[in-house]
Scaffold this motif. Structure first.
Motif, PDB file in Angstrom:
ATOM      1  N   THR A 162       6.500   5.885   5.226  1.00 49.77           N
ATOM      2  CA  THR A 162       5.232   6.311   4.641  1.00 49.77           C
ATOM      3  C   THR A 162       5.300   6.354   3.112  1.00 49.77           C
ATOM      4  O   THR A 162       6.340   6.103   2.502  1.00 49.77           O
ATOM      5  N   HIS A 163       4.173   6.721   2.518  1.00 40.59           N
ATOM      6  CA  HIS A 163       4.030   6.749   1.062  1.00 40.59           C
ATOM      7  C   HIS A 163       4.992   7.746   0.429  1.00 40.59           C
ATOM      8  O   HIS A 163       5.596   7.449  -0.614  1.00 40.59           O
ATOM      9  N   THR A 164       5.145   8.924   1.031  1.00 42.23           N
ATOM     10  CA  THR A 164       6.058   9.916   0.450  1.00 42.23           C
ATOM     11  C   THR A 164       7.507   9.456   0.550  1.00 42.23           C
ATOM     12  O   THR A 164       8.316   9.722  -0.339  1.00 42.23           O
ATOM     13  N   ILE A 179      -1.489   9.594  -1.249  1.00 46.26           N
ATOM     14  CA  ILE A 179      -1.455   9.771   0.195  1.00 46.26           C
ATOM     15  C   ILE A 179      -0.419  10.845   0.525  1.00 46.26           C
ATOM     16  O   ILE A 179       0.768  10.660   0.270  1.00 46.26           O
ATOM     17  N   HIS A 211       8.442   6.373   0.416  1.00 47.79           N
ATOM     18  CA  HIS A 211       8.643   5.314  -0.573  1.00 47.79           C
ATOM     19  C   HIS A 211       8.700   5.892  -1.988  1.00 47.79           C
ATOM     20  O   HIS A 211       9.318   5.289  -2.874  1.00 47.79           O
ATOM     21  N   GLN A 212       8.084   7.036  -2.201  1.00 47.35           N
ATOM     22  CA  GLN A 212       8.259   7.719  -3.483  1.00 47.35           C
ATOM     23  C   GLN A 212       9.720   8.098  -3.676  1.00 47.35           C
ATOM     24  O   GLN A 212      10.270   7.959  -4.769  1.00 47.35           O
ATOM     25  N   GLN A 268       0.804  -1.218   0.000  1.00 47.05           N
ATOM     26  CA  GLN A 268       0.000   0.000   0.000  1.00 47.05           C
ATOM     27  C   GLN A 268       0.844   1.278   0.000  1.00 47.05           C
ATOM     28  O   GLN A 268       0.320   2.373  -0.204  1.00 47.05           O
ATOM     29  N   LEU A 269       2.158   1.156   0.207  1.00 49.87           N
ATOM     30  CA  LEU A 269       3.024   2.334   0.158  1.00 49.87           C
ATOM     31  C   LEU A 269       3.159   2.909  -1.250  1.00 49.87           C
ATOM     32  O   LEU A 269       3.559   4.060  -1.420  1.00 49.87           O
ATOM     33  N   HIS A 270       2.821   2.129  -2.270  1.00 48.24           N
ATOM     34  CA  HIS A 270       3.046   2.538  -3.650  1.00 48.24           C
ATOM     35  C   HIS A 270       1.883   3.380  -4.184  1.00 48.24           C
ATOM     36  O   HIS A 270       1.200   3.009  -5.138  1.00 48.24           O
ATOM     37  N   SER A 271       1.680   4.516  -3.568  1.00 44.52           N
ATOM     38  CA  SER A 271       0.599   5.397  -4.009  1.00 44.52           C
ATOM     39  C   SER A 271       1.027   6.854  -3.903  1.00 44.52           C
ATOM     40  O   SER A 271       1.647   7.255  -2.907  1.00 44.52           O
TER      41      SER A 271
END
Length: 312
Positions: free
Chosen positions: A200-202, A188, A204-205, A182-185
């Motif tokens: 968090t998502h950022t 968020i 992982h970006q 779910q981190l690949h978004s």
């Protein structure tokens, strides 16, 4: 005690969330959202994801039934009817706090497993599959290499060696994988105080970016504490436009090419020198290493840049 790997329930959720994000992105008007999914790229990702799902039972057999149980039995024999670690203490049971400790140890192992996938080129050849897309979405989350099953369990077997039940570790591995998916978004935003300790998502970006300042950063699973301790943490700078993917992309949507292209590149680089040390380094040094300096690792590039800045 027997437990079910949570990924059994996660796979249908993965597909549903990918479909939801895909539908949502197509109804957004921003230019970035319109390009969030590429049909050919998504097809390649799903093909490799399905392949990973097919290989999952083999992974469980090797890791849980064979390796983990074998190590567990050796280091935790039954003594007078009690499972006892060779260090002399009673092996761990299933209390709630033991689960939490096991999950934390799993996260520590994940950090080093993930970091070495970026620091050892032969491991990178398997992991590059996950980074090979220039799109960052939930479809990319299932774009996994098929060869990591050959070495991933070795990063975790110390956990069962010190007394944690193998089936507990397998469940923790599954929970970790659910969080990673779910981190690949990109939808968020930064999450306030959670950013202080969670991956968090950022973050992982940042990890999936090929921007020079972001490369080889944020290897954590649940937590970002290990990145902060070992110097690999980097916060997302919203003023920097992210370019996802890798600098040496396979330039193909063919799953077989994506899965194997880095191995081919390693072989071609090994033929550049007759020196056996050079050949070894091309396979096991960090990506970018070369015997003649024609290409540099990220660490070497940063050292060179720092040296040049000091001279200015």
């Amino acid at each position: 005690m027997d437990f079910t790997n949570p990924l059994v329930y996660g796979v249908p959720c993965f597909l549903g969330l990918i479909l939801l994000e895909l539908s949502y992105s197509k109804h957004r008007k921003e230019e970035r959202s319109q390009k969030l999914y590429n049909w050919k790229d998504l097809a390649a990702s799903l093909t490799m994801g399905i392949g990973s799902a097919v290989l999952a039972p083999l992974t469980k057999t090797i890791a849980a039934i064979v390796l983990f149980n074998y190590v567990y039995e050796i280091f935790n024999p039954i003594v007078d009817g009690v499972r006892t670690n060779i260090m002399g203490y009673e092996s761990f049971g299933y209390a709630w706090y033991i689960w939490i400790i096991c999950q934390l140890l799993d996260d520590f192992s994940y950090y080093w497993f993930h970091r070495q996938n970026h620091n050892v080129r032969f491991l990178w050849a398997a992991h590059i599959v996950h980074h090979s897309s220039d799109n960052f979405n939930l479809g990319t989350a299932v774009r996994n290499g098929w060869f990591t099953i050959l070495y991933k369990p070795f990063f975790y077997m110390w956990i069962v060696a010190i007394g944690f039940p193998p089936e507990m570790l397998v469940v923790c591995l599954g929970i970790e994988a659910l969080w990673q998916f779910q981190l690949h978004s990109v939808y968020i935003p930064k999450m306030g105080i959670i950013e202080k300790f969670m991956n968090t998502h950022t973050m992982h970006q940042v990890h999936h970016a090929q921007n020079f300042e972001y490369m080889d950063k944020n290897h954590g699973g649940f937590l970002n504490i290990f990145d902060k301790i070992f110097g690999t943490w980097k916060e997302l700078d919203e003023n920097i436009e992210i370019k996802y993917g890798v600098t040496h992309a396979p330039n193909s949507y063919n799953p077989l090419v994506i899965l194997t292209h880095e191995y081919k590149d390693i072989w071609n680089d090994m033929k550049k020198s007759k020196n056996w040390y050079h050949k070894f380094m091309y396979a096991f040094a960090a990506p970018g290493w070369s015997h003649d300096g024609s290409s540099l690792t990220i660490k070497q590039q940063r050292k060179l840049l720092k040296k040049q800045n000091l001279k200015i």
